[in-house]
Write an enzyme that holds these catalytic residues in place. Structure first.
Site, PDB file in Angstrom:
ATOM      1  N   GLU A  89       1.055 -11.075 -16.847  1.00 55.49           N
ATOM      2  CA  GLU A  89       0.882  -9.960 -15.925  1.00 55.49           C
ATOM      3  C   GLU A  89       0.044  -8.837 -16.516  1.00 55.49           C
ATOM      4  O   GLU A  89      -0.851  -8.328 -15.866  1.00 55.49           O
ATOM      5  CB  GLU A  89       2.262  -9.356 -15.628  1.00 55.49           C
ATOM      6  CG  GLU A  89       2.775  -9.569 -14.261  1.00 55.49           C
ATOM      7  CD  GLU A  89       4.074  -8.819 -14.035  1.00 55.49           C
ATOM      8  OE1 GLU A  89       4.898  -8.689 -14.965  1.00 55.49           O
ATOM      9  OE2 GLU A  89       4.270  -8.383 -12.909  1.00 55.49           O
ATOM     10  N   ARG A 118       1.848   1.379  -5.963  1.00 55.60           N
ATOM     11  CA  ARG A 118       2.039   0.445  -4.848  1.00 55.60           C
ATOM     12  C   ARG A 118       0.777  -0.335  -4.506  1.00 55.60           C
ATOM     13  O   ARG A 118       0.822  -1.283  -3.717  1.00 55.60           O
ATOM     14  CB  ARG A 118       2.496   1.204  -3.609  1.00 55.60           C
ATOM     15  CG  ARG A 118       3.815   1.914  -3.774  1.00 55.60           C
ATOM     16  CD  ARG A 118       4.129   2.703  -2.535  1.00 55.60           C
ATOM     17  NE  ARG A 118       4.440   1.841  -1.426  1.00 55.60           N
ATOM     18  CZ  ARG A 118       5.655   1.457  -1.082  1.00 55.60           C
ATOM     19  NH1 ARG A 118       6.690   1.874  -1.768  1.00 55.60           N
ATOM     20  NH2 ARG A 118       5.853   0.674  -0.053  1.00 55.60           N
ATOM     21  N   LYS A 150       5.656 -11.705 -18.225  1.00 61.42           N
ATOM     22  CA  LYS A 150       5.291 -10.363 -18.686  1.00 61.42           C
ATOM     23  C   LYS A 150       3.932 -10.396 -19.371  1.00 61.42           C
ATOM     24  O   LYS A 150       3.070  -9.564 -19.115  1.00 61.42           O
ATOM     25  CB  LYS A 150       6.373  -9.894 -19.655  1.00 61.42           C
ATOM     26  CG  LYS A 150       6.952  -8.573 -19.610  1.00 61.42           C
ATOM     27  CD  LYS A 150       7.662  -7.982 -18.472  1.00 61.42           C
ATOM     28  CE  LYS A 150       7.297  -8.351 -17.086  1.00 61.42           C
ATOM     29  NZ  LYS A 150       8.380  -8.191 -16.123  1.00 61.42           N
ATOM     30  N   GLU A 175      10.448 -15.372 -18.354  1.00 62.00           N
ATOM     31  CA  GLU A 175      10.191 -13.940 -18.174  1.00 62.00           C
ATOM     32  C   GLU A 175       9.188 -13.433 -19.231  1.00 62.00           C
ATOM     33  O   GLU A 175       8.310 -12.632 -18.918  1.00 62.00           O
ATOM     34  CB  GLU A 175      11.520 -13.157 -18.232  1.00 62.00           C
ATOM     35  CG  GLU A 175      11.406 -11.646 -18.321  1.00 62.00           C
ATOM     36  CD  GLU A 175      10.710 -10.970 -17.145  1.00 62.00           C
ATOM     37  OE1 GLU A 175      10.352 -11.641 -16.165  1.00 62.00           O
ATOM     38  OE2 GLU A 175      10.493  -9.750 -17.228  1.00 62.00           O
ATOM     39  N   LYS A 202       3.315  -3.050  -7.033  1.00 54.28           N
ATOM     40  CA  LYS A 202       4.717  -2.939  -7.433  1.00 54.28           C
ATOM     41  C   LYS A 202       5.661  -3.553  -6.410  1.00 54.28           C
ATOM     42  O   LYS A 202       6.591  -4.253  -6.766  1.00 54.28           O
ATOM     43  CB  LYS A 202       5.052  -1.457  -7.626  1.00 54.28           C
ATOM     44  CG  LYS A 202       6.437  -1.209  -8.166  1.00 54.28           C
ATOM     45  CD  LYS A 202       6.544  -1.633  -9.596  1.00 54.28           C
ATOM     46  CE  LYS A 202       7.942  -1.515 -10.146  1.00 54.28           C
ATOM     47  NZ  LYS A 202       8.102  -2.317 -11.365  1.00 54.28           N
ATOM     48  N   HIS A 231       7.554 -33.534 -22.548  1.00 55.55           N
ATOM     49  CA  HIS A 231       7.252 -34.287 -21.325  1.00 55.55           C
ATOM     50  C   HIS A 231       5.942 -33.841 -20.687  1.00 55.55           C
ATOM     51  O   HIS A 231       5.704 -34.116 -19.516  1.00 55.55           O
ATOM     52  CB  HIS A 231       8.404 -34.154 -20.326  1.00 55.55           C
ATOM     53  CG  HIS A 231       9.691 -34.718 -20.849  1.00 55.55           C
ATOM     54  ND1 HIS A 231       9.880 -36.066 -21.060  1.00 55.55           N
ATOM     55  CD2 HIS A 231      10.835 -34.099 -21.256  1.00 55.55           C
ATOM     56  CE1 HIS A 231      11.094 -36.270 -21.544  1.00 55.55           C
ATOM     57  NE2 HIS A 231      11.691 -35.094 -21.691  1.00 55.55           N
ATOM     58  N   TRP A 278      -3.641  -2.087  -1.423  1.00 54.72           N
ATOM     59  CA  TRP A 278      -3.564  -3.399  -2.067  1.00 54.72           C
ATOM     60  C   TRP A 278      -4.071  -4.368  -1.008  1.00 54.72           C
ATOM     61  O   TRP A 278      -3.414  -4.600   0.004  1.00 54.72           O
ATOM     62  CB  TRP A 278      -2.139  -3.724  -2.468  1.00 54.72           C
ATOM     63  CG  TRP A 278      -1.992  -4.998  -3.241  1.00 54.72           C
ATOM     64  CD1 TRP A 278      -2.157  -5.159  -4.585  1.00 54.72           C
ATOM     65  CD2 TRP A 278      -1.641  -6.287  -2.726  1.00 54.72           C
ATOM     66  NE1 TRP A 278      -1.928  -6.474  -4.933  1.00 54.72           N
ATOM     67  CE2 TRP A 278      -1.608  -7.188  -3.813  1.00 54.72           C
ATOM     68  CE3 TRP A 278      -1.356  -6.766  -1.452  1.00 54.72           C
ATOM     69  CZ2 TRP A 278      -1.303  -8.534  -3.664  1.00 54.72           C
ATOM     70  CZ3 TRP A 278      -1.053  -8.115  -1.299  1.00 54.72           C
ATOM     71  CH2 TRP A 278      -1.023  -8.983  -2.401  1.00 54.72           C
ATOM     72  N   CYS A 338       0.858  -1.176   0.000  1.00 57.32           N
ATOM     73  CA  CYS A 338       0.000   0.000   0.000  1.00 57.32           C
ATOM     74  C   CYS A 338       0.899   1.232   0.000  1.00 57.32           C
ATOM     75  O   CYS A 338       2.095   1.138   0.262  1.00 57.32           O
ATOM     76  CB  CYS A 338      -0.866   0.024   1.241  1.00 57.32           C
ATOM     77  SG  CYS A 338      -1.851  -1.471   1.439  1.00 57.32           S
ATOM     78  N   ASN A 355       0.271   0.336   6.115  1.00 56.36           N
ATOM     79  CA  ASN A 355       0.826  -0.520   5.061  1.00 56.36           C
ATOM     80  C   ASN A 355       1.455  -1.720   5.748  1.00 56.36           C
ATOM     81  O   ASN A 355       2.121  -1.562   6.765  1.00 56.36           O
ATOM     82  CB  ASN A 355       1.889   0.283   4.289  1.00 56.36           C
ATOM     83  CG  ASN A 355       2.678  -0.580   3.325  1.00 56.36           C
ATOM     84  OD1 ASN A 355       2.193  -1.609   2.853  1.00 56.36           O
ATOM     85  ND2 ASN A 355       3.897  -0.162   3.024  1.00 56.36           N
ATOM     86  N   GLY A 356       1.243  -2.915   5.204  1.00 54.51           N
ATOM     87  CA  GLY A 356       1.843  -4.112   5.804  1.00 54.51           C
ATOM     88  C   GLY A 356       0.803  -4.957   6.519  1.00 54.51           C
ATOM     89  O   GLY A 356      -0.396  -4.846   6.225  1.00 54.51           O
TER      90      GLY A 356
HETATM   91  C1  AGP Z   1       7.596  -8.285 -12.444  1.00 56.07           C
HETATM   92  O1  AGP Z   1       7.067  -7.789 -13.593  1.00 56.07           O
HETATM   93  C2  AGP Z   1       6.787  -8.268 -11.259  1.00 56.07           C
HETATM   94  N1  AGP Z   1       5.777  -7.351 -11.157  1.00 56.07           N
HETATM   95  C3  AGP Z   1       7.256  -9.025 -10.049  1.00 56.07           C
HETATM   96  O2  AGP Z   1       7.433 -10.347 -10.432  1.00 56.07           O
HETATM   97  C4  AGP Z   1       8.534  -8.503  -9.366  1.00 56.07           C
HETATM   98  O3  AGP Z   1       9.638  -8.698 -10.186  1.00 56.07           O
HETATM   99  C5  AGP Z   1       8.701  -9.227  -8.018  1.00 56.07           C
HETATM  100  O4  AGP Z   1       7.610  -8.932  -7.198  1.00 56.07           O
HETATM  101  C6  AGP Z   1       9.986  -8.858  -7.320  1.00 56.07           C
HETATM  102  O5  AGP Z   1      10.025  -7.517  -6.965  1.00 56.07           O
HETATM  103  P1  AGP Z   1      11.357  -6.834  -6.530  1.00 56.07           P
HETATM  104  O6  AGP Z   1      12.291  -6.880  -7.667  1.00 56.07           O
HETATM  105  O7  AGP Z   1      10.964  -5.427  -6.172  1.00 56.07           O
HETATM  106  O8  AGP Z   1      11.892  -7.595  -5.350  1.00 56.07           O
END
Ligand code: AGP
Length: 604
Positions: free
Chosen positions: A483, A27, A480, A476, A599, A499, A74, A2, A98-99
């Site tokens: 996401e 965030r 992407k 990756e 984020k 497999h 969040w 958050c 937050n947390g």
């Molecule tokens: C990547 O596109 C992500 N949104 C997510 O996987 C991110 O890389 C992951 O949460 C790690 O975050 P950080 O690099 O801030 O530790």
């Protein structure tokens, strides 16, 4: 997770809180709220959904006052709804959080027994009631907060207003939920990060674990976890408003993709000056194994570096996602080195993995983008990336700059261990100097990638395949795409497809294959033939030499520059990012703030 902002000021704060929340929306964005205090009374506005909903409410009913707090959420405890949105309030206390408060269930039970009622499902409301309980017993706001903090368990940041106290704002930090304090002229600020305070002040200090701070317009007094006043150094923030705006781009994600040549160059230049590599010394010669841990995209950067460390330094690498590493509790080598990678430097799983590695007497090396972050501060050796603020939730430039640092580290390890001769080492460092230009060249393929995206937009699933170092890149690429476009995508080692996932193949399942013309190319072509035999359309990312073999087999071929195992991740990453971006754009999803994501993930 958050985002928190607070202003105790000398003029109206409503608009400014909203402006700060705009900067923090990355965030968390499932609801938002602000509260101000005016003539001793709290005014509160909350709205479900994106910040724009709160802004509309504010336009219709602006809140007044010189002191206020704001929050973007969040959801952890309770659905994203207005009633669960922060700030949470009772007649005495209004706060944002937050947390996670880990002992909230027992706290809630105790408070309910004492007659408190809860309107939300959040853990936050329990904190407001606990502070209120202590104030009802005659404690001042400061005393009540100090006492409540001793009772709370978990990792959290708080900002608290008190009914009747127009000039008082209290903030607290415990564990990995950062809080920045901003110093203005007759005004003081708090924010989850310096970005939130960008238009308010450049003078920033950071609360440390267990700190809490009492803010008034004229001063800030910070206390440590033993309630002793402490000084935390005030630093100049180098962030600029333009650095955190979209500029000419429609989305942060696209802007950040295009910032990669610059970000790579800056990161390279910080370690490689006039051909001389300067990195902190590590016991490469005596290491028997390197342990790497990270989450999400940062984990994939680590996975790519495993190939480099093993190839260039003959150093065995054990790598795990941080959320597993910690609980698996692997035995770690005596006097070993553990490497952690994180853009934000605040990811709680990674922080917990670091804690575990520390308990095993490891040297903690971290690759981080945010110098003031928790991970940066708790590392023995900090290797900064210079990506600049990354606002798009999907990580792009942070990833490629992490790769820069990891490549340099692997080369350094290889040279120190005598695997790379002086000549090989120099040549490889020289190769890296072409990265920014290579990346720029690859980005010129945007139009072709846009066209390919059109053929993915109606897919329900997409498979990404790669061999060798292209395998983690396939992972990756799939991450992407899922996401930002919400299309189900899987990354697979090309040789592993037969497999299991081969069962999925049919004429409507696109298969994106990363196929540089390298030593594994022939093997990858065999896998492509297996795909084609099942009528699945192939999108091949390759180079000129590869294209001559793949054109007949593929629905689309994207021809990229010829490359080497050291450079290929940098060449193949931007097209994967653009493919995800344009597919998402065509699907009409929210590219910068995809659903359910945030984020920086500061909960386990
Ligand atoms: C990547 O596109 C992500 N949104 C997510 O996987 C991110 O890389 C992951 O949460 C790690 O975050 P950080 O690099 O801030 O530790």
């Amino acid at each position: 997770m958050c985002g928190i902002i607070g202003i105790v000021g000398n003029h109206s704060v409503g608009q400014r809180l909203l402006h700060g929340l705009e900067k923090l929306e990355y965030r968390g964005y499932d609801s938002a709220g602000i509260a101000t205090i005016y003539n001793g009374k709290i005014q509160r506005l909350r709205a479900e959904g994106k910040l724009v909903n709160l802004k509309e409410k504010f336009l219709a009913h602006p809140v007044e006052g010189h002191n206020g707090i704001g929050h973007t959420r969040w959801a952890t405890h309770g659905q994203p709804s207005e009633v669960n949105a922060h700030p949470h309030a009772n007649p005495k206390v209004t706060l944002v959080h937050n947390g996670i408060i880990e002992n909230y269930a027992e706290l809630r039970h105790e408070l309910e027994e004492k007659g408190y009622t809860f309107e939300s499902e959040t853990d936050t409301e329990a904190v407001a009631h606990l502070i209120s309980l202590y104030m009802e017993k005659g404690l001042s706001p400061q005393e009540a907060v100090a006492k409540a903090l001793k009772y709370l368990k978990g990792s959290f940041a708080l900002a608290i207003l008190f009914t009747g106290y127009d000039n008082l704002l209290i903030a607290a930090r415990q564990g990995g939920s950062p809080l920045a304090i901003g110093y203005g002229e007759g005004e003081m600020f708090i924010g989850s990060d310096a970005i939130a305070l960008i238009s308010l002040t450049q003078n920033i200090s950071y609360l440390e674990d267990g700190d809490w701070a009492v803010l008034s317009p004229e001063k800030v007094v910070i206390y440590d976890k033993t309630d002793q006043p402490v000084n935390r150094p005030i630093q100049k923030s180098h962030l600029s408003e333009s650095g955190v705006n979209k500029g000419k781009y429609d989305h942060f994600m696209l802007k950040e993709i295009y910032e990669q040549p610059q970000a790579i160059e800056k990161t390279l230049a910080s370690y490689l000056k006039e051909g001389v590599l300067s990195l902190p010394s590590l016991p490469w010669e005596s290491l028997t194994r390197l342990t790497i841990s990270a989450c999400g995209t940062a984990y994939y950067a680590g996975l790519i570096s495993k190939y480099w460390f093993e190839r260039f330094a003959r150093l065995p690498v054990e790598i795990d996602v941080a959320s597993e590493f910690r609980y698996r509790g692997p035995p770690l080598a005596e006097k070993g080195v553990s490497l952690f990678i994180s853009q934000s430097g605040e990811t709680i799983d990674t922080l917990a993995a670091i804690e575990y590695a520390k308990s095993q007497n490891q040297t903690i090396v971290s690759v981080v983008n945010v110098p003031e972050s928790s991970i940066a501060r708790c590392s023995d050796v900090l290797l900064l990336t210079h990506a600049g603020p990354e606002i798009g939730v999907a990580s792009t430039k942070a990833f490629t700059t992490q790769l820069v640092v990891l490549a340099l580290l692997a080369l350094k390890a290889g040279h120190s261990r005598g695997v790379l001769s002086d000549k090989d080492f120099e040549e490889k460092l020289f190769e890296l100097r072409f990265l920014p230009a290579l990346c720029e060249k690859v980005l010129l393929q945007e139009a072709k990638i846009k066209t390919i995206a059109q053929s993915l937009v109606n897919a329900k699933d997409v498979l990404f395949l790669g061999r060798g170092i292209s395998y983690p890149l396939a992972l990756e690429g799939a991450l992407k795409l899922k996401e930002v476009s919400y299309i189900h995508a899987e990354g697979y080692a090309a040789g592993e497809m037969k497999h299991g996932p081969i069962a999925l193949l049919d004429s409507v399942l696109p298969v994106v294959v990363l196929a540089p013309f390298d030593e594994l190319f022939e093997k990858t072509v065999s896998n492509i033939r297996e795909v084609v035999a099942r009528k699945a359309p192939v999108i091949a990312l390759t180079d000129n030499k590869g294209a001559s073999h793949l054109t007949a087999l593929s629905r689309d071929v994207l021809v990229l520059p010829e490359t080497t195992p050291l450079l290929s991740p940098f060449v193949y990453t931007p097209p994967l990012q653009l493919l995800a971006y344009y597919t998402a754009l065509l699907k009409g999803t929210d590219v910068d703030q995809p659903r359910n994501l945030a984020k920086s993930v500061t909960v386990e």
